[in-house]
Write an enzyme that holds these catalytic residues in place. Structure first.
Site, PDB file in Angstrom:
ATOM      1  CE1 TYR A  76      48.199  87.016   6.572  1.00  0.00           C
ATOM      2  CE2 TYR A  76      47.088  86.987   8.685  1.00  0.00           C
ATOM      3  CZ  TYR A  76      47.471  86.350   7.528  1.00  0.00           C
ATOM      4  OH  TYR A  76      47.118  85.039   7.334  1.00  0.00           O
TER       5      TYR A  76
ATOM      6  CE  LYS B  33      51.553  85.459   8.098  1.00  0.00           C
ATOM      7  NZ  LYS B  33      50.299  84.886   7.635  1.00  0.00           N
TER       8      LYS B  33
END
Lengths: 291, 291
Positions: B131, B159
């Site tokens: 992330y 992400k």
């Protein structure tokens, strides 16, 4: 915690656990230099990486070894429920003050920060130092917010990680009597004290309290010449701070001096490696006046 | 978690505790819309504000209510020891993947971030999504670091909270086969998918999964006209995201719709107040096609 020299030592770790004997040695060294207060579990003390239980133990041991010098501890946490527990622990242990940065995961807005301090100060029977450190919180205090917060009961001091002389002058004119202005960021501390700062929240003093004491004394008595002389001698160290952050640098120095066992930082934080470590070793040799 | 639409719902709180019935309703609504995965305890799910026990409970309830749709959960923590516990919990609960941002108190450097993922992936039997969210971590991944990390075993997806079309194209050419590119930041998701992103990690889909499903379908099949049409209709909502962050906005909308009880966010985070709340209420009325 409101005036003078406040030493912020490393919390030495060994495989994720606090190295208690080493911790006691660090505190005894600081206390022996006659600092005005000891700030345990600051950013340099890795508070954010330790459990509630570890934080209480570290604070208690510091109080035992501090020879009566006031101890302040951090109560910062992303979870407000945890902050309230940490306040209980700290106050029952007998600290003289607490320190709190508005740490969060989502960056906070002004109303949220105000409400956080408002909530927290209701629980306090000791003074709180507001810790303004945008690098770790992502939040920048405006002067207006600092002034508004300083009128809450229990606010005793403000710790500024970045400032100008003008900002210190403005705040000195605007803060309520009894709220002191503290400077951190060792490399700019001399300037901050000469500009009117009341207290140096000092990473350096966690490892080198005698030299830091001399520098603080010179600056707090307005001896510009001596202050500049003592501060200039440390410029090579401040250059490492700039590149790696004060925590990694002071932890590397502590490891190199055998003051703590290596690795002393919470994973994944790392002390300096390779060429930078060799260069710091050379720099340290040239700073043999540090004790 | 590697393709399509992944819904990231709020974790509704009530006085600091998870509102479990409301949570189950949110998950059932999402599952009923046929999303491809559900990302519980993302940034929108306030993972950083919850205890290990709360996080396990939230994950377990989601798995119960997800009707077999894959569930991924966040294992992010400042403390690596906590991350390892969270991995155990998540894997035993039966998640299909985990999500981790390099959260820290001290900003991490490249070596520290690499070592963190290297350490963590050794414990994983399910895929991990890296992330990249500088706004909450203070750390920006370079493409080179993402590529190096993607060659660790267990990396399944990335992400990206901020990106350009060029970045997505570059990464698509460089990442190992089997590592998907996910886009987050709802307001730019349409562009990201049209540029080649594989999955939309979607805040909007946590509350409005049907509309999000239609938008994702249009974008993932390369229907530029329909994608732009569906996305443009949401511009008024994205404007609020820009001003307040997606979490505060979607939480306010959920409160206004009676989907969660107010206040639903962890203190001191706050939903919108005053005029901004009224304006959002008006905007929401004009977005009645959202369901």
């Amino acid at each position: 915690m409101k005036k003078g020299l406040s030493a912020f030592p490393l919390t030495p770790l060994r495989a994720g656990e606090v190295d208690e004997n080493t911790w006691l040695s660090l505190i005894e060294n600081i206390a022996g230099a006659g600092v005005d207060s000891i700030g345990v579990l600051g950013s340099t003390g890795s508070y954010a990486y330790l459990t509630r239980e570890q934080r209480l133990r570290v604070t208690r041991l510091a109080l035992e070894a501090a020879s009566g010098i006031p101890v302040i501890t951090s109560i910062g946490s992303v979870r407000v429920e945890e902050i309230l527990h940490l306040i209980d622990d700290a106050q029952q242990a007998g600290v003289s003050g607490v320190l709190m940065a508005p740490v969060s995961y989502q960056r906070l807005n002004v109303d949220e920060v105000f409400d956080l301090y408002d909530r927290v100060t209701r629980e306090l029977s000791v003074p709180l130092c507001i810790y303004d450190n945008p690098a770790t919180t992502g939040f920048e205090f405006s002067d207006a917010l600092l002034i508004a917060l300083s009128n809450l009961p229990a606010i005793g001091s403000i710790k500024l990680a970045s400032f100008t002389s003008e900002r210190i002058a403005r705040l000195k004119n605007s803060l309520p009597a009894g709220v002191s202005i503290g400077v951190s960021g060792d490399g700019q501390a001399a300037s901050g004290l000469l500009a009117g700062g009341d207290v140096w929240y000092s990473v350096l003093a966690g490892l080198f309290p005698h030299y830091s004491r001399a520098l603080a004394n010179a600056a707090l008595t307005g001896d510009h010449v001596k202050t500049r002389q003592l501060d200039s001698a440390l410029q090579p160290l401040w250059a490492f701070y700039q590149r790696h952050g004060s925590l990694r640098v002071i932890a590397t120095v502590a490891e190199m001096m055998g003051k703590v066992s290596a690795p002393c930082l919470p994973f994944p934080l790392q002390t300096l490696k390779g060429e930078e470590r060799l260069l710091l070793q050379e720099t340290l040799s040239s700073l043999s006046f540090l004790d």
